[in-house]
Design an enzyme around this catalytic site. Sequence first.
Site, PDB file in Angstrom:
ATOM      1  N   GLU A  57      92.215 103.266  56.238  1.00 31.68           N
ATOM      2  CA  GLU A  57      90.984 103.109  57.022  1.00 31.68           C
ATOM      3  C   GLU A  57      90.912 101.709  57.596  1.00 31.68           C
ATOM      4  OE1 GLU A  57      87.613 103.732  54.475  1.00 31.68           O
ATOM      5  OE2 GLU A  57      88.414 105.651  53.789  1.00 31.68           O
ATOM      6  N   LYS A  60      89.071  98.140  57.967  1.00 34.05           N
ATOM      7  CA  LYS A  60      88.170  97.327  57.155  1.00 34.05           C
ATOM      8  C   LYS A  60      87.167  96.678  58.108  1.00 34.05           C
ATOM      9  CE  LYS A  60      88.137  94.076  53.321  1.00 34.05           C
ATOM     10  NZ  LYS A  60      86.978  93.312  53.772  1.00 34.05           N
ATOM     11  N   ASP A 105      84.262  94.592  59.674  1.00 33.10           N
ATOM     12  CA  ASP A 105      83.784  93.253  59.353  1.00 33.10           C
ATOM     13  C   ASP A 105      82.286  93.174  59.625  1.00 33.10           C
ATOM     14  OD1 ASP A 105      83.952  90.720  58.475  1.00 33.10           O
ATOM     15  OD2 ASP A 105      84.907  89.890  60.264  1.00 33.10           O
ATOM     16  N   TYR A 150      81.842 104.795  54.670  1.00 31.61           N
ATOM     17  CA  TYR A 150      83.216 104.917  54.204  1.00 31.61           C
ATOM     18  C   TYR A 150      83.376 105.413  52.774  1.00 31.61           C
ATOM     19  CZ  TYR A 150      82.080 100.146  52.748  1.00 31.61           C
ATOM     20  OH  TYR A 150      81.463  99.046  52.224  1.00 31.61           O
ATOM     21  N   LYS A 158      94.475  92.292  54.496  1.00 28.28           N
ATOM     22  CA  LYS A 158      93.719  91.474  55.448  1.00 28.28           C
ATOM     23  C   LYS A 158      94.661  90.965  56.514  1.00 28.28           C
ATOM     24  CE  LYS A 158      90.059  89.278  53.637  1.00 28.28           C
ATOM     25  NZ  LYS A 158      88.680  89.088  54.068  1.00 28.28           N
ATOM     26  N   CYS A 214      69.380  60.875  72.548  1.00 24.26           N
ATOM     27  CA  CYS A 214      70.000  61.709  73.579  1.00 24.26           C
ATOM     28  C   CYS A 214      71.180  60.960  74.195  1.00 24.26           C
ATOM     29  CB  CYS A 214      68.970  62.061  74.648  1.00 24.26           C
ATOM     30  SG  CYS A 214      69.697  62.980  76.012  1.00 24.26           S
ATOM     31  N   CYS A 230      69.992  60.324  78.166  1.00 24.65           N
ATOM     32  CA  CYS A 230      68.845  59.508  78.576  1.00 24.65           C
ATOM     33  C   CYS A 230      68.375  58.561  77.475  1.00 24.65           C
ATOM     34  CB  CYS A 230      67.707  60.402  79.051  1.00 24.65           C
ATOM     35  SG  CYS A 230      66.908  61.298  77.708  1.00 24.65           S
ATOM     36  N   CYS A 233      66.274  67.158  72.921  1.00 24.79           N
ATOM     37  CA  CYS A 233      65.830  65.956  73.614  1.00 24.79           C
ATOM     38  C   CYS A 233      64.502  66.315  74.275  1.00 24.79           C
ATOM     39  CB  CYS A 233      66.843  65.536  74.677  1.00 24.79           C
ATOM     40  SG  CYS A 233      66.143  64.321  75.824  1.00 24.79           S
ATOM     41  N   CYS A 266      65.519  63.703  82.025  1.00 25.03           N
ATOM     42  CA  CYS A 266      66.869  63.720  81.474  1.00 25.03           C
ATOM     43  C   CYS A 266      67.730  64.592  82.388  1.00 25.03           C
ATOM     44  CB  CYS A 266      66.785  64.279  80.049  1.00 25.03           C
ATOM     45  SG  CYS A 266      68.354  64.446  79.216  1.00 25.03           S
TER      46      CYS A 266
HETATM   47  S1  IVH Z   1      85.680 100.678  50.133  1.00 26.02           S
HETATM   48  C1  IVH Z   1      85.120 100.009  45.605  1.00 26.02           C
HETATM   49  N1  IVH Z   1      86.250 100.862  52.684  1.00 26.02           N
HETATM   50  O1  IVH Z   1      85.054  95.371  52.322  1.00 26.02           O
HETATM   51  C2  IVH Z   1      85.523 100.088  46.995  1.00 26.02           C
HETATM   52  N2  IVH Z   1      85.187  98.876  51.906  1.00 26.02           N
HETATM   53  O2  IVH Z   1      85.620  94.025  49.194  1.00 26.02           O
HETATM   54  C3  IVH Z   1      84.410 100.000  47.915  1.00 26.02           C
HETATM   55  N3  IVH Z   1      84.675  97.247  53.685  1.00 26.02           N
HETATM   56  O3  IVH Z   1      82.248  94.354  51.122  1.00 26.02           O
HETATM   57  C4  IVH Z   1      84.756  99.527  49.247  1.00 26.02           C
HETATM   58  N4  IVH Z   1      85.480  98.438  55.346  1.00 26.02           N
HETATM   59  O4  IVH Z   1      81.791  96.425  52.460  1.00 26.02           O
HETATM   60  C5  IVH Z   1      85.716 100.106  51.715  1.00 26.02           C
HETATM   61  N5  IVH Z   1      86.740 101.183  54.931  1.00 26.02           N
HETATM   62  C6  IVH Z   1      86.224 100.433  53.958  1.00 26.02           C
HETATM   63  C7  IVH Z   1      85.662  99.164  54.223  1.00 26.02           C
HETATM   64  C8  IVH Z   1      85.157  98.408  53.158  1.00 26.02           C
HETATM   65  C9  IVH Z   1      84.895  97.308  55.014  1.00 26.02           C
HETATM   66  C10 IVH Z   1      84.065  96.094  52.990  1.00 26.02           C
HETATM   67  C11 IVH Z   1      83.070  96.436  51.919  1.00 26.02           C
HETATM   68  C12 IVH Z   1      83.211  95.334  50.907  1.00 26.02           C
HETATM   69  C13 IVH Z   1      84.544  94.749  51.185  1.00 26.02           C
HETATM   70  C14 IVH Z   1      85.474  95.068  50.043  1.00 26.02           C
END
Ligand code: IVH
Length: 669
Positions: free
Chosen positions: A110, A112, A114, A221, A312, A406, A409, A424, A430
């Site tokens: 999946e 991740k 942000d 998720y 990551k 500033c 000025c 300012c 200015c």
């Molecule tokens: S699963 C126990 N799936 O990443 C597992 N987390 O440290 C629960 N996050 O703050 C998390 N995308 O909010 C999962 N597809 C995804 C995610 C996801 C982002 C975030 C989650 C958490 C951090 C994991």
Amino acid sequence: MSPKERIEQLTRELNEHNYNYYVLNAPVISDYDFDMLLKELQELEEKYPEYASPNSPTKRVGGDITKKFETVKHRFPMLSLSNSYSKEEIEEFAERVKKLVDGEVEYVCELKYDGVAISITYQNGEFVRAVTRGDGVQGEDVTANVKTIRTVPLKLRGDYLPDFDVRGEIIFPLDAFNRLNEEREEAGEPLFSNPRNTASGTIKMQDSSVVASRGLDCFLYQLYADKIPFEGHFEALQAIAKWGFKVPKAEDNYIKKVHSIEGIMDFIDYWDKHRENLPFEIDGIVIKVNNFHKQEELGFTAKSPRWAIAYKFKAERVSTLLHKITYQVGRTGAITPVANLEPVQLAGTIVKRASLHNADQIEKLDIRERDTVFVEKGGEIIPKIVGVDLSKRPKDSKPTHFIEYCPVCGTKLIRDEGEAQHYCPNSNGCKPQIVGRIEHFIGRKMMNIDGLGVETVNQLYDAGLVKNVADLYDLTLEDLLPLERMAEKSAQNLLQGLEESKKVPFERVLFALGIRHVGETVAKKLAKHFKNIDNLASADVETLVQVDEIGEVIAKSVVDFFNDEENRIIIERLKKAGLQFSINEEDHQQKSTVLEGKTVVISGVFNKSRNELKKLIEEHGGKNGSSISGKTDFLLRGDKMGPSKLAKAEKLDIPMISEDEFLEMIGEK
Ligand code: IVH
């Protein structure tokens, strides 16, 4: 039908339309018809509050205020994922899994997301509560705010479980984020630095109607319940999609079931390459063992599940030398510290400067001149400094002291309590503030003065000819001709442009004045409501806050503006010069209802100006949409339309019409 029955019927219908629109992207009624149903429900709920449900579709527009967010314990602790930064670590993870469980292992890959983690509890098909992660054991109840996110269902459909939690990530889509920052820039407000922090700040705002206006989204998720009647995680997500949740789609490759380590690596490689094109930010990939029995067998460590891992991405990050911190003065007097960097290549562009935002930001990261700093670029426009390489700090380095006066000025700066920004206060003496205001005034969306650009404004100021916007209208050919690089033709163009600008309608003149917090939309609202500048100038804070969507901050700023003697003199002079200071009733007259309830997006180059076309759309009852989405009823397509917009319109199956066809449609040919 009794009011109670009608309320229930409207609720059912609106929930259905919300789902079609936001989750399926396939609306079956027009925005207008939707708004009418919603309005009816709102009125009924006001009249019969005893029948109003806490999960009414009217909660989507917000309005509930949370003074203090209650602390709530999570039924299932919110764990985090263990992070990895290399493919070797992913291989090690897969090895460990293989050793601990029997048989073939299926993985789900999946994105991740942000953003900000959220846990939502549903009971008997109803949204009960939304809680932030907090420390993992307990978090804050942000229910009213999360209810405004349209993709989160308030009532479930189908064969749902009676009691469960669903977890997901609240994100700020890049489009919405960049639009918010554009509006803030135009309204003279400090910009937000990145989508994630802004999402996190937004979800903790007290006024849920502001949250509703920001366009947050949520990807879900993970399902949590005492007994989950599905074989694996992938199947669980497919099932909850049928209950009305927006889950990542396999067809977008946002989620994928794979059976081998190669499958995982392919997914990682794909998104490492393509994540630039996503409409939101991700910071990695999550890999989960699919089968729930196997997940159980693997269990947890103290902090995270053994059945999942995050990979990551290495953020596109470079290090470079910070030569000098300089300070910019904006048209509202806001001081922005800027890092002047040794030019460096980053994500396809050369970065020379990065905003340091404010004094707090500098202090937090302890950024100093001659430091080697790390620079990153996300989906947003401005590159950011994320840290300092302390090992390279010169021995004689000294902490940065934010300037007190500033830089232009010399006036002593002020910083209001609770505000991050220094200002300012010398607004009328200015230069960057004066020139900035004039530049704002002449901008395309404001007075749109042909023949006058940033450079000329500076020239006019330096020559002592223009010190405020009213001075522009006193300019003569004799004033202009002695200026450097000013030929007779350009001087005449400029004067012609000023003359033309006297026809610009009141709401744009109001926007052009550059009142802090009064951007394009607010200016339109104020103009429509007060009809002319005198009514507006004499309104007090109490009167102003009565206007739809005008809050205390805007109201105060408007009152302050008109209390300033100098501003009043400028407005009098502009009035004498012949600018529009009241709305033209004719302009706002409805010519027909041909486009009633239709949202039209304009894209490309046309014979008529875009402003003329926009006006026509409104005069015939339509709404101007800002970008192509499922909400768009049709696209007015000009020449040279961008290929990505075209592709989006085609994908969403949005009808396109030419300028001629459009004019024919509204009977203006
Ligand atoms: S699963 C126990 N799936 O990443 C597992 N987390 O440290 C629960 N996050 O703050 C998390 N995308 O909010 C999962 N597809 C995804 C995610 C996801 C982002 C975030 C989650 C958490 C951090 C994991």
